[in-house]
Motif scaffolding. Structure first.
Motif, PDB file in Angstrom:
ATOM      1  N   ASP A 152      11.425  -6.750   2.638  1.00  0.00           N
ATOM      2  CA  ASP A 152      10.519  -6.156   1.056  1.00  0.00           C
ATOM      3  C   ASP A 152       9.209  -6.422   1.916  1.00  0.00           C
ATOM      4  O   ASP A 152       8.288  -6.223   0.997  1.00  0.00           O
ATOM      5  CB  ASP A 152      10.960  -7.004   0.166  1.00  0.00           C
ATOM      6  N   ASP A 153       8.989  -7.324   2.501  1.00  0.00           N
ATOM      7  CA  ASP A 153       7.238  -7.039   3.231  1.00  0.00           C
ATOM      8  C   ASP A 153       7.003  -6.508   3.933  1.00  0.00           C
ATOM      9  O   ASP A 153       8.341  -5.505   4.095  1.00  0.00           O
ATOM     10  CB  ASP A 153       7.895  -9.070   3.402  1.00  0.00           C
ATOM     11  N   PRO A 154       5.684  -6.813   4.047  1.00  0.00           N
ATOM     12  CA  PRO A 154       5.643  -5.225   5.152  1.00  0.00           C
ATOM     13  C   PRO A 154       5.873  -6.435   6.356  1.00  0.00           C
ATOM     14  O   PRO A 154       6.086  -7.357   6.458  1.00  0.00           O
ATOM     15  CB  PRO A 154       3.847  -5.802   5.142  1.00  0.00           C
ATOM     16  N   ILE A 155       5.754  -4.564   7.682  1.00  0.00           N
ATOM     17  CA  ILE A 155       6.550  -4.694   9.411  1.00  0.00           C
ATOM     18  C   ILE A 155       5.985  -5.675   9.020  1.00  0.00           C
ATOM     19  O   ILE A 155       4.481  -6.511   9.331  1.00  0.00           O
ATOM     20  CB  ILE A 155       6.415  -3.230   9.565  1.00  0.00           C
ATOM     21  N   ALA A 187       9.247   2.932   3.663  1.00  0.00           N
ATOM     22  CA  ALA A 187       9.821   4.398   4.053  1.00  0.00           C
ATOM     23  C   ALA A 187       8.052   4.343   4.867  1.00  0.00           C
ATOM     24  O   ALA A 187       8.319   5.388   6.038  1.00  0.00           O
ATOM     25  CB  ALA A 187      10.550   4.712   2.789  1.00  0.00           C
ATOM     26  N   LEU A 188       7.284   4.970   3.775  1.00  0.00           N
ATOM     27  CA  LEU A 188       6.187   5.783   4.495  1.00  0.00           C
ATOM     28  C   LEU A 188       5.587   4.278   5.531  1.00  0.00           C
ATOM     29  O   LEU A 188       4.829   5.427   6.972  1.00  0.00           O
ATOM     30  CB  LEU A 188       4.958   5.240   3.402  1.00  0.00           C
ATOM     31  N   GLU A 189       5.688   3.280   5.762  1.00  0.00           N
ATOM     32  CA  GLU A 189       4.842   2.844   6.647  1.00  0.00           C
ATOM     33  C   GLU A 189       6.057   2.947   7.329  1.00  0.00           C
ATOM     34  O   GLU A 189       5.333   3.096   9.136  1.00  0.00           O
ATOM     35  CB  GLU A 189       4.795   1.210   6.189  1.00  0.00           C
ATOM     36  N   GLN A 190       7.241   3.284   7.468  1.00  0.00           N
ATOM     37  CA  GLN A 190       8.294   3.521   9.097  1.00  0.00           C
ATOM     38  C   GLN A 190       7.554   4.371   9.764  1.00  0.00           C
ATOM     39  O   GLN A 190       7.537   4.537  10.665  1.00  0.00           O
ATOM     40  CB  GLN A 190      10.042   3.756   8.698  1.00  0.00           C
ATOM     41  N   ALA A 191       7.473   5.739   8.684  1.00  0.00           N
ATOM     42  CA  ALA A 191       7.461   6.918   9.026  1.00  0.00           C
ATOM     43  C   ALA A 191       5.475   7.534  10.204  1.00  0.00           C
ATOM     44  O   ALA A 191       6.070   7.967  11.002  1.00  0.00           O
ATOM     45  CB  ALA A 191       7.396   8.356   8.032  1.00  0.00           C
TER      46      ALA A 191
END
Length: 324
Positions: A152-155, A187-191
């Motif tokens: 849930d939290d930032p990477i 999800a966007l951060e992963q991409a």
């Protein structure tokens, strides 16, 4: 020659057929099952029975998503594949932190050590003891994808290390990448990280994103070039809008080649062979009927066959190997 790496050997992508793109086929007694006993899916007879039903309904391939040292048992995966006829793709990689004890080796290993571990699973074979140590005995059963997870939290910096190791192994071997998102968060951060690290986004899929039923958010993620996997169609409560179906209606016309589906049925109470419901055949019965009723039947081949075939194909950085 293009190939998909299954537990029982490399196959031509055209042989995948109807594919469940995110499942948990075997979850052995492990740290995750201590706190979640309904996660336990280690009875080979019951698992083979359930998968045989899927085979009879037309299913041919399943992607198992329990990565290294959190319930993976490649020996049982191979046995279930033989008994049921379902082609199973096994993962390497690392799951969410909560599925490992606080002093786990994942925290101590360097980026290079993790990279080499993932590559060994792909090229040499998965450890029969799944790195529960101290000995490593490689089986002939190799991993066909690499998994990572964010919460849930930032990477975090630790997760950044996992990202780098996963992409290193992906770039070295050509193995596809599958991720866990918590209800679509990060999800966007992963991409964006996969793009920055130089992953081949055609072979990256982010899972569970339909639990955040916001079409605009999904468009933003899809426009990066990654693929998405939806698996919550049977989870929406009666009487509430089915966010999975709404997303498919909104996005399939725009992104027909970027969406895949599964069930992520990681609890025994979802399996008919364990006395639960709806059973893994739900995806090939109720779900298909619902797609047809929503006039989405023209996309069924994309969701179940064409998109998984392209996604889970190796990018030719590792040679096709003789089958075990």
């Amino acid at each position: 020659m293009s190939f998909v790496r299954t537990v029982l050997g490399d196959i031509e992508p055209e042989r995948m057929g109807v594919t469940y793109s995110h499942e948990h086929v075997i979850i052995e007694e492990s740290f995750p099952t201590l706190g979640n006993p309904d996660f336990l899916l280690n009875d080979v007879d019951k698992v083979a029975e359930e998968l045989s039903r899927v085979y009879e309904a037309g299913g041919r391939t399943m992607v198992d998503t329990m990565p290294a040292n959190c319930g993976r048992n490649v020996l049982k995966l191979a046995e279930v594949a033989r008994r049921s006829g379902i082609q199973l793709i096994a993962p390497t990689g690392i799951h969410l932190e909560k599925y490992y004890p606080p002093n786990h080796w994942r925290y101590a290993y360097s980026e290079d050590q993790l990279t080499r571990l993932f590559i060994a699973d792909i090229r040499e074979g998965i450890d029969a003891h799944d790195y529960n140590g101290p000995l490593v005995e490689r089986t002939p059963y190799r991993a066909g994808l690499i998994k990572l997870a964010t919460g849930d939290d930032p990477i975090t910096p630790h997760q950044e290390k996992i990202f780098r190791a996963v992409v290193n192994a992906h770039r070295e071997t050509g193995a596809p990448i599958l991720t866990h998102t918590n209800a679509g968060k990060q999800a966007l951060e992963q991409a964006e990280r996969f793009h920055e690290l130089g992953a081949d986004l055609e072979h990256v899929v982010l899972s569970h994103v339909d639990r955040r039923p916001d079409p605009d958010y999904h468009r933003a993620v899809l426009e990066t070039g990654v693929r998405l996997e939806y698996d919550s169609g049977f989870r929406w409560k009666p009487g509430e809008p089915n966010g999975t179906y709404q997303l498919l209606e909104a996005l399939l016309p725009e992104f027909p080649d970027r969406l895949t589906v599964g069930m992520d049925a990681a609890r025994s109470n979802y399996w008919q062979s364990y006395g639960g419901k709806p059973g893994l055949t739900w995806l090939l019965t109720t779900f298909l009927d619902d797609l047809k009723s929503r006039h989405l039947d023209s996309y069924i081949k994309n969701l179940f066959i064409d998109n998984p075939k392209h996604l889970y194909t190796f990018t030719q950085r590792t040679p096709q190997l003789p089958n075990p």
